[in-house]
Design an enzyme around this catalytic site. Structure first.
Site, PDB file in Angstrom:
ATOM      1  N   GLU A   9       9.988   1.604  10.397  1.00 15.23           N
ATOM      2  CA  GLU A   9      11.020   2.619  10.109  1.00 15.23           C
ATOM      3  C   GLU A   9      10.330   3.963  10.234  1.00 15.23           C
ATOM      4  O   GLU A   9       9.543   4.341   9.378  1.00 15.23           O
ATOM      5  CB  GLU A   9      11.560   2.449   8.685  1.00 15.23           C
ATOM      6  CG  GLU A   9      12.204   1.106   8.399  1.00 15.23           C
ATOM      7  CD  GLU A   9      13.502   0.887   9.141  1.00 15.23           C
ATOM      8  OE1 GLU A   9      14.012   1.835   9.769  1.00 15.23           O
ATOM      9  OE2 GLU A   9      14.008  -0.246   9.114  1.00 15.23           O
ATOM     10  N   CYS A  41      13.646  11.184   6.441  1.00 11.08           N
ATOM     11  CA  CYS A  41      13.673  10.751   7.843  1.00 11.08           C
ATOM     12  C   CYS A  41      15.088  10.826   8.415  1.00 11.08           C
ATOM     13  O   CYS A  41      15.265  10.980   9.608  1.00 11.08           O
ATOM     14  CB  CYS A  41      13.145   9.329   7.944  1.00 11.08           C
ATOM     15  SG  CYS A  41      13.998   8.220   6.824  1.00 11.08           S
ATOM     16  N   LYS A  49       0.850  -1.194   0.000  1.00  7.57           N
ATOM     17  CA  LYS A  49       0.000   0.000   0.000  1.00  7.57           C
ATOM     18  C   LYS A  49       0.884   1.241   0.000  1.00  7.57           C
ATOM     19  O   LYS A  49       1.420   1.661   1.019  1.00  7.57           O
ATOM     20  CB  LYS A  49      -0.921   0.051   1.229  1.00  7.57           C
ATOM     21  CG  LYS A  49      -1.891   1.232   1.134  1.00  7.57           C
ATOM     22  CD  LYS A  49      -2.016   1.954   2.439  1.00  7.57           C
ATOM     23  CE  LYS A  49      -1.719   3.395   2.540  1.00  7.57           C
ATOM     24  NZ  LYS A  49      -1.761   4.352   1.525  1.00  7.57           N
ATOM     25  N   GLU A 103      10.040  16.376  14.398  1.00  9.17           N
ATOM     26  CA  GLU A 103      10.423  16.231  12.997  1.00  9.17           C
ATOM     27  C   GLU A 103       9.615  17.220  12.152  1.00  9.17           C
ATOM     28  O   GLU A 103       8.389  17.206  12.184  1.00  9.17           O
ATOM     29  CB  GLU A 103      10.132  14.800  12.555  1.00  9.17           C
ATOM     30  CG  GLU A 103      10.632  14.512  11.172  1.00  9.17           C
ATOM     31  CD  GLU A 103      10.425  13.057  10.794  1.00  9.17           C
ATOM     32  OE1 GLU A 103       9.296  12.561  10.960  1.00  9.17           O
ATOM     33  OE2 GLU A 103      11.385  12.433  10.314  1.00  9.17           O
TER      34      GLU A 103
HETATM   35  P1  NAP Z   1       2.434   8.638   7.453  1.00  7.99           P
HETATM   36  O1  NAP Z   1       1.352   9.613   7.565  1.00  7.99           O
HETATM   37  O2  NAP Z   1       2.886   7.898   8.652  1.00  7.99           O
HETATM   38  O3  NAP Z   1       1.996   7.615   6.312  1.00  7.99           O
HETATM   39  C1  NAP Z   1       2.776   6.529   5.913  1.00  7.99           C
HETATM   40  C2  NAP Z   1       1.881   5.477   5.284  1.00  7.99           C
HETATM   41  O4  NAP Z   1       0.986   4.961   6.274  1.00  7.99           O
HETATM   42  C3  NAP Z   1       1.000   6.022   4.164  1.00  7.99           C
HETATM   43  O5  NAP Z   1       0.875   5.052   3.161  1.00  7.99           O
HETATM   44  C4  NAP Z   1      -0.308   6.241   4.890  1.00  7.99           C
HETATM   45  O6  NAP Z   1      -1.423   6.255   4.053  1.00  7.99           O
HETATM   46  C5  NAP Z   1      -0.345   5.051   5.816  1.00  7.99           C
HETATM   47  N1  NAP Z   1      -1.282   5.182   6.925  1.00  7.99           N
HETATM   48  C6  NAP Z   1      -1.800   6.327   7.464  1.00  7.99           C
HETATM   49  N2  NAP Z   1      -2.643   6.032   8.473  1.00  7.99           N
HETATM   50  C7  NAP Z   1      -2.683   4.687   8.592  1.00  7.99           C
HETATM   51  C8  NAP Z   1      -3.370   3.771   9.453  1.00  7.99           C
HETATM   52  N3  NAP Z   1      -4.201   4.203  10.397  1.00  7.99           N
HETATM   53  N4  NAP Z   1      -3.160   2.454   9.288  1.00  7.99           N
HETATM   54  C9  NAP Z   1      -2.300   2.000   8.358  1.00  7.99           C
HETATM   55  N5  NAP Z   1      -1.645   2.809   7.499  1.00  7.99           N
HETATM   56  C10 NAP Z   1      -1.811   4.141   7.618  1.00  7.99           C
HETATM   57  O7  NAP Z   1       3.762   9.288   6.892  1.00  7.99           O
HETATM   58  P2  NAP Z   1       3.868  10.354   5.740  1.00  7.99           P
HETATM   59  O8  NAP Z   1       3.413  11.659   6.263  1.00  7.99           O
HETATM   60  O9  NAP Z   1       3.274   9.820   4.516  1.00  7.99           O
HETATM   61  O10 NAP Z   1       5.474  10.353   5.544  1.00  7.99           O
HETATM   62  C11 NAP Z   1       6.356  11.083   6.324  1.00  7.99           C
HETATM   63  C12 NAP Z   1       6.865  10.308   7.545  1.00  7.99           C
HETATM   64  O11 NAP Z   1       7.563   9.131   7.150  1.00  7.99           O
HETATM   65  C13 NAP Z   1       7.853  11.098   8.356  1.00  7.99           C
HETATM   66  O12 NAP Z   1       7.531  11.071   9.717  1.00  7.99           O
HETATM   67  C14 NAP Z   1       9.179  10.390   8.140  1.00  7.99           C
HETATM   68  O13 NAP Z   1      10.114  10.485   9.146  1.00  7.99           O
HETATM   69  C15 NAP Z   1       8.761   9.002   7.914  1.00  7.99           C
HETATM   70  N6  NAP Z   1       9.796   8.300   7.149  1.00  7.99           N
HETATM   71  C16 NAP Z   1      10.571   7.353   7.767  1.00  7.99           C
HETATM   72  C17 NAP Z   1      11.578   6.711   7.081  1.00  7.99           C
HETATM   73  C18 NAP Z   1      12.455   5.669   7.731  1.00  7.99           C
HETATM   74  O14 NAP Z   1      13.017   4.867   7.012  1.00  7.99           O
HETATM   75  N7  NAP Z   1      12.592   5.632   9.023  1.00  7.99           N
HETATM   76  C19 NAP Z   1      11.786   7.010   5.747  1.00  7.99           C
HETATM   77  C20 NAP Z   1      10.998   7.981   5.146  1.00  7.99           C
HETATM   78  C21 NAP Z   1       9.998   8.601   5.868  1.00  7.99           C
HETATM   79  P3  NAP Z   1      -1.980   7.689   3.514  1.00  7.99           P
HETATM   80  O15 NAP Z   1      -0.943   8.174   2.584  1.00  7.99           O
HETATM   81  O16 NAP Z   1      -3.252   7.337   2.858  1.00  7.99           O
HETATM   82  O17 NAP Z   1      -2.149   8.558   4.726  1.00  7.99           O
END
Ligand code: NAP
Ligand code: MG
Length: 473
Positions: A244, A278, A169, A378
């Site tokens: 992650e 991240c 997804k 962040e």
């Molecule tokens: P996010 O809001 O956490 O979303 C990540 C994924 O999870 C998306 O596909 C999102 O779908 C899905 N999601 C949202 N709510 C969910 C739920 N209740 N149940 C299951 N899945 C759900 O993150 P983002 O804003 O897209 O991305 C930025 C974040 O990613 C930052 O905090 C960053 O630090 C982190 N990140 C971490 C790494 C690492 O390797 N540690 C790498 C890159 C980014 P939707 O898009 O439909 O909301």
């Protein structure tokens, strides 16, 4: 205008049962680029069923068969290199430089998975027993928008190496990038159901993956807040999770560093992927006595940092992915001002001439105290906080004073000293005098930056369950 109206289940592009549309908006111009139909719960269940059926046979394939599949995927992806780069630039607003590096990262994922498979012993002897490392089952892969196909490649390649089948997804904002990689994966002719891809919302598709008892493991990349929701849901069916999550990476410049090199590198570390990374080094720790020198170099470096059209190969900072992300970054700049930090360069508002897109002025705060929200939370945009320290011990203490622990950076002219400091930092990776990715070394976070590791043997073993056979003699 492009319409993405198919998802991928059981070896075929199919029309989803879901009927809701999501608009794809250009981050550079805020014009509509297209739309994507969102899959629903039933679509997700169908994808999981396909992966479950495929697992019965795929889990029994040999390592050499799986090496062949990985090689086939890599060949198909390489055929469409320029399209991969172009779509990241257009859809996500990733800079040309980022999009090109991202493509290399995709390729390397397959190389490292193949390399692992060539060397990994799936059967070991431990004590008196034979231990078989068995594929864990159907894996749910949930990923964010900031390096969508990079994450698909690193997670899928490891799952295939392990003999697992998957349901992916991605973020709905990455639908065109997803379409392109799905076409390549389709051409690679894997057995039906080994990979399934469902566009859709986190609360719908992501929630079903977290809940469904036929998913054995989730590999998630995203925010710490969503990671916690997934982990709580996963425990009901005892799913394994690899999370992650976010970061607030410290970058310690030791007093013996060559500042003319370390500071430009620090700007790259902070503003990589336009700050939407991240692993971005967003807390720059400088010896108190070196603040004035640092300020001069930073101003100079930022005056030469090109912000703007991501297509331009010299652009270093492109737009934020969405208006929502732009507003979030603006809010944090305001928070920093309210907290009493001082803007050295950048600040609120859009850079001149870039009003149409979600562009942020690369911003540097000085007089930041590590307790401030801009030092603890962040931001996910090009905002760097400079924090001064008195002694090496002080620097280590500040670096570790965070809920996160994904990555850290250290610059010093003395490799032994750098190593000594690095060994005291609570982060999954510490980069010394540079920035690179080692795809055979573990990647993941201490503390609230996550659970588990990806890449290398530890990454592969997160997709395997040990089964010990104890023969009575
Ligand atoms: P996010 O809001 O956490 O979303 C990540 C994924 O999870 C998306 O596909 C999102 O779908 C899905 N999601 C949202 N709510 C969910 C739920 N209740 N149940 C299951 N899945 C759900 O993150 P983002 O804003 O897209 O991305 C930025 C974040 O990613 C930052 O905090 C960053 O630090 C982190 N990140 C971490 C790494 C690492 O390797 N540690 C790498 C890159 C980014 P939707 O898009 O439909 O909301
Ligand atoms: Mg989200």
């Amino acid at each position: 205008m492009k319409t993405i109206d198919k998802i991928y289940i059981n070896g075929e592009f199919v029309s989803p049962k879901g009927t809701e549309y999501f608009n794809l908006i250009s981050p550079t111009t805020n014009e509509k680029l297209g739309e994507v139909i969102l899959g629903n719960t039933e679509d997700t269940q169908n994808a999981i069923d396909a992966a479950k059926t495929a697992f019965k046979t795929f889990s029994k394939t040999t390592a050499s068969e799986r090496i062949q599949y990985l090689e086939n995927i890599k060949i198909e992806i390489e055929k469409r290199k320029s399209e991969f780069i172009d779509i990241v630039v257009e859809e996500y607003g990733g800079t040309f430089q980022f999009a090109s590096n991202s493509f290399t990262y995709m390729q390397k994922s397959f190389d490292s998975a193949i390399n692992l498979l060539k060397n990994y012993e799936f059967t070991k002897t431990m004590g008196e027993s034979e231990v078989q490392m068995a594929p864990i089952g159907v894996v749910g892969i949930i990923i964010p928008w900031n390096s969508s196909n990079g994450f698909i490649c690193s997670k899928l390649s490891t799952a295939i190496a392990a003999g697992c089948t998957v349901v992916i997804k991605p973020s709905e904002m990455s639908a065109q990038q997803t379409q392109l990689i799905t076409e390549c994966l389709h051409e690679a002719k894997l057995p039906k159901g080994v990979f399934n891809i469902v566009n859709g919302l986190g609360e719908v598709v992501g929630n079903e993956i977290s809940r469904n008892p036929d998913i054995a493991k989730i590999s998630f990349t995203g925010s710490t807040s969503v990671g916690k929701i997934i982990a709580k849901e996963a425990v009901n069916t005892m799913k394994r999770v690899t999370l992650e999550l976010g970061g607030k990476s410290p970058n310690i410049i030791l007093d013996d560093a060559d500042f003319s090199k370390a500071i430009p590198l620090a700007v790259i570390a902070a503003y990589m992927n336009s700050g939407q990374a991240c692993i971005a080094g967003t807390r720059l720790l400088i010896p108190e006595s070196k603040l004035e020198e640092t300020k001069l170099i930073i101003k100079e470096v930022i005056s030469n940092t090109i912000v703007g059209d991501p297509k331009n190969p010299n652009t270093a900072v492109g737009p934020m992915v969405s208006e929502k992300q732009f507003n979030r970054v603006q809010d944090y700049i305001q928070i920093g001002i309210n907290e009493g930090a001082e803007i050295l360069t950048g600040g609120l508002g859009k850079p001149e001439g870039l009003e149409k897109g979600n562009f942020v002025k690369p911003t540097v705060f000085i007089h930041v105290n590590n307790k401030m929200r801009i030092a603890q939370e962040e931001i996910f945009g090009p905002v760097l906080s400079i924090i001064t320290y008195k002694t090496e011990e002080d620097a280590i203490e500040i670096a570790n004073d965070t809920n996160y622990g994904l990555q850290a950076y250290i610059s010093s002219s003395d490799p032994k000293r750098a190593q000594r400091v690095a060994s005291q930092i609570n982060a999954g990776r510490v980069q010394i005098n540079g920035i690179s990715h080692d795809p055979m070394a573990p990647f993941g976070g201490f503390k609230q930056s996550g659970i588990g590791r990806e890449f290398g043997i530890l990454g592969l073993e997160a997709y395997l369950e040990p089964r010990a056979l104890i023969q009575q003699k």
